[in-house]
Scaffold this motif. Structure first.
Motif, mmCIF file in Angstrom:
data_model
loop_
_atom_site.group_PDB
_atom_site.id
_atom_site.type_symbol
_atom_site.label_atom_id
_atom_site.label_comp_id
_atom_site.label_asym_id
_atom_site.label_seq_id
_atom_site.Cartn_x
_atom_site.Cartn_y
_atom_site.Cartn_z
ATOM 1 N N MET A 69 78.830 111.422 -28.665
ATOM 2 C CA MET A 69 78.051 111.022 -29.824
ATOM 3 C C MET A 69 78.938 110.252 -30.790
ATOM 4 O O MET A 69 80.130 110.490 -30.869
ATOM 5 C CB MET A 69 77.414 112.233 -30.521
ATOM 6 N N ASN A 70 78.332 109.321 -31.527
ATOM 7 C CA ASN A 70 79.062 108.548 -32.525
ATOM 8 C C ASN A 70 78.164 108.295 -33.725
ATOM 9 O O ASN A 70 76.983 107.976 -33.561
ATOM 10 C CB ASN A 70 79.499 107.195 -31.960
ATOM 11 N N LEU A 71 78.720 108.444 -34.923
ATOM 12 C CA LEU A 71 78.032 108.017 -36.133
ATOM 13 C C LEU A 71 78.987 107.087 -36.868
ATOM 14 O O LEU A 71 80.077 107.496 -37.244
ATOM 15 C CB LEU A 71 77.636 109.201 -37.012
ATOM 16 N N ILE A 72 78.558 105.850 -37.051
ATOM 17 C CA ILE A 72 79.402 104.824 -37.654
ATOM 18 C C ILE A 72 78.722 104.318 -38.923
ATOM 19 O O ILE A 72 77.568 103.884 -38.882
ATOM 20 C CB ILE A 72 79.640 103.666 -36.672
ATOM 21 N N VAL A 73 79.429 104.395 -40.043
ATOM 22 C CA VAL A 73 78.873 103.983 -41.332
ATOM 23 C C VAL A 73 79.427 102.621 -41.716
ATOM 24 O O VAL A 73 80.636 102.382 -41.647
ATOM 25 C CB VAL A 73 79.202 105.015 -42.434
ATOM 26 N N LYS A 74 78.536 101.726 -42.125
ATOM 27 C CA LYS A 74 78.931 100.429 -42.646
ATOM 28 C C LYS A 74 78.252 100.218 -43.998
ATOM 29 O O LYS A 74 77.225 100.847 -44.282
ATOM 30 C CB LYS A 74 78.540 99.298 -41.688
ATOM 31 N N TYR A 75 78.824 99.323 -44.785
ATOM 32 C CA TYR A 75 78.228 98.998 -46.078
ATOM 33 C C TYR A 75 77.373 97.747 -45.960
ATOM 34 O O TYR A 75 77.548 96.926 -45.060
ATOM 35 C CB TYR A 75 79.319 98.790 -47.132
ATOM 36 N N VAL A 76 76.465 97.598 -46.909
ATOM 37 C CA VAL A 76 75.516 96.492 -46.841
ATOM 38 C C VAL A 76 76.191 95.135 -46.964
ATOM 39 O O VAL A 76 75.652 94.122 -46.503
ATOM 40 C CB VAL A 76 74.421 96.663 -47.925
ATOM 41 N N ASP A 77 77.385 95.095 -47.574
ATOM 42 C CA ASP A 77 78.062 93.814 -47.718
ATOM 43 C C ASP A 77 79.069 93.549 -46.596
ATOM 44 O O ASP A 77 79.855 92.622 -46.670
ATOM 45 C CB ASP A 77 78.745 93.707 -49.088
ATOM 46 N N GLU A 78 79.048 94.374 -45.555
ATOM 47 C CA GLU A 78 79.858 94.124 -44.373
ATOM 48 C C GLU A 78 79.037 93.361 -43.335
ATOM 49 O O GLU A 78 77.807 93.292 -43.413
ATOM 50 C CB GLU A 78 80.361 95.444 -43.787
ATOM 51 N N ASP A 79 79.731 92.822 -42.342
ATOM 52 C CA ASP A 79 79.057 92.066 -41.292
ATOM 53 C C ASP A 79 78.494 93.019 -40.243
ATOM 54 O O ASP A 79 79.236 93.642 -39.491
ATOM 55 C CB ASP A 79 80.044 91.096 -40.638
ATOM 56 N N TYR A 80 77.177 93.173 -40.217
ATOM 57 C CA TYR A 80 76.541 94.018 -39.217
ATOM 58 C C TYR A 80 75.493 93.252 -38.401
ATOM 59 O O TYR A 80 74.729 93.851 -37.634
ATOM 60 C CB TYR A 80 75.890 95.238 -39.878
ATOM 61 N N GLN A 81 75.469 91.915 -38.550
ATOM 62 C CA GLN A 81 74.463 91.105 -37.876
ATOM 63 C C GLN A 81 74.529 91.263 -36.360
ATOM 64 O O GLN A 81 73.504 91.243 -35.675
ATOM 65 C CB GLN A 81 74.636 89.626 -38.251
ATOM 66 N N ARG A 82 75.736 91.428 -35.818
ATOM 67 C CA ARG A 82 75.868 91.550 -34.370
ATOM 68 C C ARG A 82 75.118 92.770 -33.845
ATOM 69 O O ARG A 82 74.645 92.790 -32.705
ATOM 70 C CB ARG A 82 77.337 91.637 -33.971
ATOM 71 N N LEU A 83 75.000 93.801 -34.686
ATOM 72 C CA LEU A 83 74.249 94.989 -34.276
ATOM 73 C C LEU A 83 72.762 94.679 -34.148
ATOM 74 O O LEU A 83 72.093 95.149 -33.222
ATOM 75 C CB LEU A 83 74.464 96.123 -35.281
#
Length: 253
Positions: free
Chosen positions: A1-15
């Motif tokens: 299992m994995n839980l990965i947190v990112k912020y809204v101003d980071e690059d998450y478009q690839r997801l």
């Protein structure tokens, strides 16, 4: 299992572009919507019981009739049949997001081969210990908003990249990728509640700002570091001739 947190101003478009990851609660065509879909979800009671058996304690948020209930139960429901999720936390408060992450971490310990990406609806700046100062104005006037933008928002960028009205619930009336278009729409009529959030990493004493419109009144806000709280209170008092509302992690209304 994995839980990965990112912020809204980071690059998450690839997801969002990855066909093996299910997008949830994003303003894009193929994303699964939480609000609205949760109301139609069957077997909520059984899902809540399963969650409480996994986490080992009773969580009042599961029966809160608030956004956090929708997020917890619907995310768990989706994880049972989807290996990979990326979830936008738009619609949750800062405190609710942290609770959501805490509970999902516990749930994922019992769900093998699952990955959950959580996109916090806050920038990394919001994790700083800031004091929010708001000037409350009883009317919503374009000139007041534009003066605030001119005097306080130079160098700031909007936290969000896409804007939908209404923000959280109800049929979409207007949407755009241009925040000024949304601002113009909100200011063009009465009874249009909305919140605009801004950040500026290069302004360490005052790295965030807010324009909140609630109940046909304005809350013009800035987030400042504690050492500069007195300085900015005096600046706001001088400009607006009223003492700002001081908030620590809560909204001013």
């Amino acid at each position: 299992m994995n839980l990965i947190v990112k912020y809204v101003d980071e690059d998450y478009q690839r997801l969002l572009n990855n066909k093996y990851i299910t997008a949830v609660n994003f303003p894009i065509k193929d994303a699964v919507k939480i609000f609205g879909s949760y109301d139609k979800l069957r077997g909520k009671k059984k899902l809540k019981t399963e969650i409480q058996n996994i986490i080992g304690f009773e969580d009042d948020h599961l029966d809160s009739c608030e956004g956090i209930e929708n997020f917890l139960v619907f995310t768990y429901h989706l994880l049972k049949t989807n290996k990979n999720l990326v979830v936008s936390t738009v619609g949750l408060s800062y405190e609710s997001i942290n609770h959501y992450i805490k509970i999902m971490e516990l749930i994922l310990t019992k769900l093998s081969d699952r990955t959950l990406y959580v996109i916090k609806n806050f920038s990394a700046i919001d994790e700083l210990v800031l004091t929010d100062l708001y000037i409350h104005i009883n009317t919503v006037e374009k000139e007041t908003v534009f003066d605030f933008m001119k005097n306080w928002l130079i160098g700031f960028k909007t936290k969000d990249e896409y804007f939908i009205y209404p923000e959280y619930f109800g049929k979409v009336e207007f949407e755009t990728g241009d925040y000024f278009e949304m601002l113009s729409f909100i200011l063009s009529g009465p009874n249009r509640d909305y919140g605009f959030h801004f950040h500026n990493r290069n302004n360490p004493q005052n790295p965030k700002a807010m324009i909140l419109i609630r109940n046909n009144s304005l809350y013009l806000g800035i987030g400042v570091t504690p050492n500069y709280e007195k300085h900015f209170i005096e600046r706001l008092l001088k400009e607006y001739h009223k003492t700002p509302i001081v908030c620590h992690g809560v909204l001013p209304y």
